[in-house]
Design a protein around this motif. Structure first.
Motif, PDB file in Angstrom:
ATOM      1  N   THR A  20       1.840   9.930  -7.240  1.00 34.12           N
ATOM      2  CA  THR A  20       1.458  11.203  -6.525  1.00 34.12           C
ATOM      3  C   THR A  20       1.129  12.131  -7.461  1.00 34.12           C
ATOM      4  O   THR A  20       0.707  13.183  -7.225  1.00 34.12           O
ATOM      5  CB  THR A  20       2.956  11.655  -5.877  1.00 34.12           C
ATOM      6  OG1 THR A  20       4.003  11.780  -7.176  1.00 34.12           O
ATOM      7  CG2 THR A  20       3.492  10.724  -4.945  1.00 34.12           C
ATOM      8  N   GLY A  21       1.040  11.844  -8.877  1.00 36.73           N
ATOM      9  CA  GLY A  21       0.562  12.489  -9.868  1.00 36.73           C
ATOM     10  C   GLY A  21      -1.037  12.996  -9.623  1.00 36.73           C
ATOM     11  O   GLY A  21      -1.604  12.293  -9.083  1.00 36.73           O
ATOM     12  N   PHE A  80       0.944  -1.073  -0.246  1.00 36.44           N
ATOM     13  CA  PHE A  80       0.010   0.058   0.090  1.00 36.44           C
ATOM     14  C   PHE A  80       0.797   1.058   0.051  1.00 36.44           C
ATOM     15  O   PHE A  80       0.581   2.126  -0.748  1.00 36.44           O
ATOM     16  CB  PHE A  80      -0.804  -0.013   1.165  1.00 36.44           C
ATOM     17  CG  PHE A  80      -1.988   1.130   1.341  1.00 36.44           C
ATOM     18  CD1 PHE A  80      -2.818   1.156   0.523  1.00 36.44           C
ATOM     19  CD2 PHE A  80      -1.622   2.058   2.261  1.00 36.44           C
ATOM     20  CE1 PHE A  80      -3.588   2.383   0.573  1.00 36.44           C
ATOM     21  CE2 PHE A  80      -2.580   3.049   2.495  1.00 36.44           C
ATOM     22  CZ  PHE A  80      -3.622   3.515   1.565  1.00 36.44           C
ATOM     23  N   MET A  81       1.952   1.211   0.762  1.00 33.45           N
ATOM     24  CA  MET A  81       2.810   2.315   0.801  1.00 33.45           C
ATOM     25  C   MET A  81       3.757   2.339  -0.429  1.00 33.45           C
ATOM     26  O   MET A  81       3.551   3.832  -0.898  1.00 33.45           O
ATOM     27  CB  MET A  81       3.791   2.543   2.000  1.00 33.45           C
ATOM     28  CG  MET A  81       3.184   2.522   3.268  1.00 33.45           C
ATOM     29  SD  MET A  81       4.364   2.569   4.775  1.00 33.45           S
ATOM     30  CE  MET A  81       5.458   1.051   4.734  1.00 33.45           C
ATOM     31  N   VAL A  82       3.902   1.619  -1.139  1.00 28.50           N
ATOM     32  CA  VAL A  82       4.718   1.609  -2.442  1.00 28.50           C
ATOM     33  C   VAL A  82       3.689   2.146  -3.359  1.00 28.50           C
ATOM     34  O   VAL A  82       3.932   3.118  -4.150  1.00 28.50           O
ATOM     35  CB  VAL A  82       5.072   0.290  -2.982  1.00 28.50           C
ATOM     36  CG1 VAL A  82       5.482   0.313  -4.209  1.00 28.50           C
ATOM     37  CG2 VAL A  82       6.237  -0.247  -1.997  1.00 28.50           C
ATOM     38  N   LEU A  83       2.335   2.047  -3.207  1.00 22.14           N
ATOM     39  CA  LEU A  83       1.269   2.317  -4.176  1.00 22.14           C
ATOM     40  C   LEU A  83       1.182   3.799  -4.073  1.00 22.14           C
ATOM     41  O   LEU A  83       1.128   4.641  -5.033  1.00 22.14           O
ATOM     42  CB  LEU A  83       0.103   1.598  -3.978  1.00 22.14           C
ATOM     43  CG  LEU A  83      -1.372   2.396  -4.679  1.00 22.14           C
ATOM     44  CD1 LEU A  83      -1.256   1.624  -5.961  1.00 22.14           C
ATOM     45  CD2 LEU A  83      -2.542   1.793  -4.342  1.00 22.14           C
ATOM     46  N   VAL A  84       1.098   4.347  -2.877  1.00 21.67           N
ATOM     47  CA  VAL A  84       0.815   5.754  -2.440  1.00 21.67           C
ATOM     48  C   VAL A  84       2.186   6.577  -3.031  1.00 21.67           C
ATOM     49  O   VAL A  84       2.029   7.684  -3.589  1.00 21.67           O
ATOM     50  CB  VAL A  84       0.573   5.743  -1.169  1.00 21.67           C
ATOM     51  CG1 VAL A  84       0.631   7.434  -0.711  1.00 21.67           C
ATOM     52  CG2 VAL A  84      -0.593   5.229  -0.557  1.00 21.67           C
ATOM     53  N   VAL A  85       3.459   6.020  -2.393  1.00 20.12           N
ATOM     54  CA  VAL A  85       4.578   6.623  -3.204  1.00 20.12           C
ATOM     55  C   VAL A  85       4.857   6.870  -4.557  1.00 20.12           C
ATOM     56  O   VAL A  85       5.320   7.861  -5.010  1.00 20.12           O
ATOM     57  CB  VAL A  85       6.061   6.211  -2.323  1.00 20.12           C
ATOM     58  CG1 VAL A  85       7.193   6.815  -2.708  1.00 20.12           C
ATOM     59  CG2 VAL A  85       5.470   6.376  -0.796  1.00 20.12           C
ATOM     60  N   SER A  86       4.405   5.559  -5.171  1.00 14.34           N
ATOM     61  CA  SER A  86       4.628   5.807  -6.694  1.00 14.34           C
ATOM     62  C   SER A  86       3.727   6.379  -7.632  1.00 14.34           C
ATOM     63  O   SER A  86       3.957   6.653  -8.660  1.00 14.34           O
ATOM     64  CB  SER A  86       5.020   4.244  -7.217  1.00 14.34           C
ATOM     65  OG  SER A  86       3.773   3.653  -6.938  1.00 14.34           O
ATOM     66  N   PRO A 145      -4.988  13.350  -6.282  1.00 14.90           N
ATOM     67  CA  PRO A 145      -4.002  12.317  -6.443  1.00 14.90           C
ATOM     68  C   PRO A 145      -4.344  11.055  -6.659  1.00 14.90           C
ATOM     69  O   PRO A 145      -5.392  10.529  -6.492  1.00 14.90           O
ATOM     70  CB  PRO A 145      -3.458  12.432  -5.027  1.00 14.90           C
ATOM     71  CG  PRO A 145      -3.949  13.564  -4.043  1.00 14.90           C
ATOM     72  CD  PRO A 145      -5.345  13.658  -4.884  1.00 14.90           C
ATOM     73  N   GLN A 146      -3.687  10.586  -7.845  1.00 16.09           N
ATOM     74  CA  GLN A 146      -3.695   9.183  -8.502  1.00 16.09           C
ATOM     75  C   GLN A 146      -3.809   8.357  -7.298  1.00 16.09           C
ATOM     76  O   GLN A 146      -4.714   7.277  -7.374  1.00 16.09           O
ATOM     77  CB  GLN A 146      -2.541   9.088  -9.401  1.00 16.09           C
ATOM     78  CG  GLN A 146      -2.826   7.590 -10.182  1.00 16.09           C
ATOM     79  CD  GLN A 146      -1.816   7.496 -11.379  1.00 16.09           C
ATOM     80  OE1 GLN A 146      -0.832   8.204 -11.482  1.00 16.09           O
ATOM     81  NE2 GLN A 146      -2.093   6.510 -12.003  1.00 16.09           N
ATOM     82  N   ALA A 147      -3.126   8.138  -6.373  1.00 16.50           N
ATOM     83  CA  ALA A 147      -2.999   7.268  -5.095  1.00 16.50           C
ATOM     84  C   ALA A 147      -4.396   7.115  -4.656  1.00 16.50           C
ATOM     85  O   ALA A 147      -4.891   6.174  -4.355  1.00 16.50           O
ATOM     86  CB  ALA A 147      -2.103   7.572  -4.149  1.00 16.50           C
ATOM     87  N   VAL A 148      -5.014   8.333  -4.353  1.00 14.72           N
ATOM     88  CA  VAL A 148      -6.440   8.478  -3.965  1.00 14.72           C
ATOM     89  C   VAL A 148      -7.363   7.750  -4.616  1.00 14.72           C
ATOM     90  O   VAL A 148      -8.262   7.001  -3.832  1.00 14.72           O
ATOM     91  CB  VAL A 148      -6.757   9.961  -3.205  1.00 14.72           C
ATOM     92  CG1 VAL A 148      -8.046  10.108  -2.796  1.00 14.72           C
ATOM     93  CG2 VAL A 148      -5.495  10.558  -2.349  1.00 14.72           C
ATOM     94  N   VAL A 149      -7.407   8.042  -5.987  1.00 14.69           N
ATOM     95  CA  VAL A 149      -8.205   7.347  -6.688  1.00 14.69           C
ATOM     96  C   VAL A 149      -8.117   5.900  -6.748  1.00 14.69           C
ATOM     97  O   VAL A 149      -8.956   5.030  -6.604  1.00 14.69           O
ATOM     98  CB  VAL A 149      -8.196   8.107  -8.214  1.00 14.69           C
ATOM     99  CG1 VAL A 149      -8.859   7.348  -9.114  1.00 14.69           C
ATOM    100  CG2 VAL A 149      -8.436   9.597  -8.365  1.00 14.69           C
TER     101      VAL A 149
END
Length: 120
Positions: free
Chosen positions: A69-70, A61-67, A84-88
């Motif tokens: 960020t656009g 999950f953390m890798v998903l959020v960090v990678s 942010p793309q991670a939130v979507v």
């Protein structure tokens, strides 16, 4: 093993195997061997393995959020905005989990009466 019937000191006859002192019980060949003892899983071992699974999921999950960020422009049901793309991606994942849980709960609700009926 061949048993011979010899007279005993007291005049009775009996097999040689009856003259031996009692020792450890030898299992009869006709008897089934004792089942191996199984160790039941302790609650702490189950929690420990679940904790490792949760830790692995959190790392992913953390890798998903960090990678991711656009920013992404979202339009849905007349609403629009930039997120942010991670939130979507997390929102899509949460929606998928919710649908899966609802369908699973519906299936379990169907099966529970059938299981009770069969156990009676």
């Amino acid at each position: 093993m061949q048993t011979s019937h010899k007279p005993r000191a007291n005049g009775q006859t009996g097999s040689v195997s009856q003259l031996r002192p009692p020792g450890p019980r030898v299992p009869d060949r006709r008897e089934s061997p004792p089942s191996p003892r199984t160790v039941e899983a302790a609650r702490t071992s189950v929690v420990w393995s679940e904790l490792w699974a949760v830790a692995a999921i959190l790392i992913l999950f953390m890798v998903l959020v960090v990678s991711n960020t656009g920013d992404v422009r979202i339009s849905f049901a007349g609403m629009s905005g930039v997120l942010p793309q991670a939130v979507v991606l997390m929102a899509a994942m949460a929606a998928g989990i919710a649908v899966t849980l609802l369908l699973g709960m519906a299936r379990l609700t169907q099966l529970r009466p059938l299981t009770r009926k069969r156990l009676r």
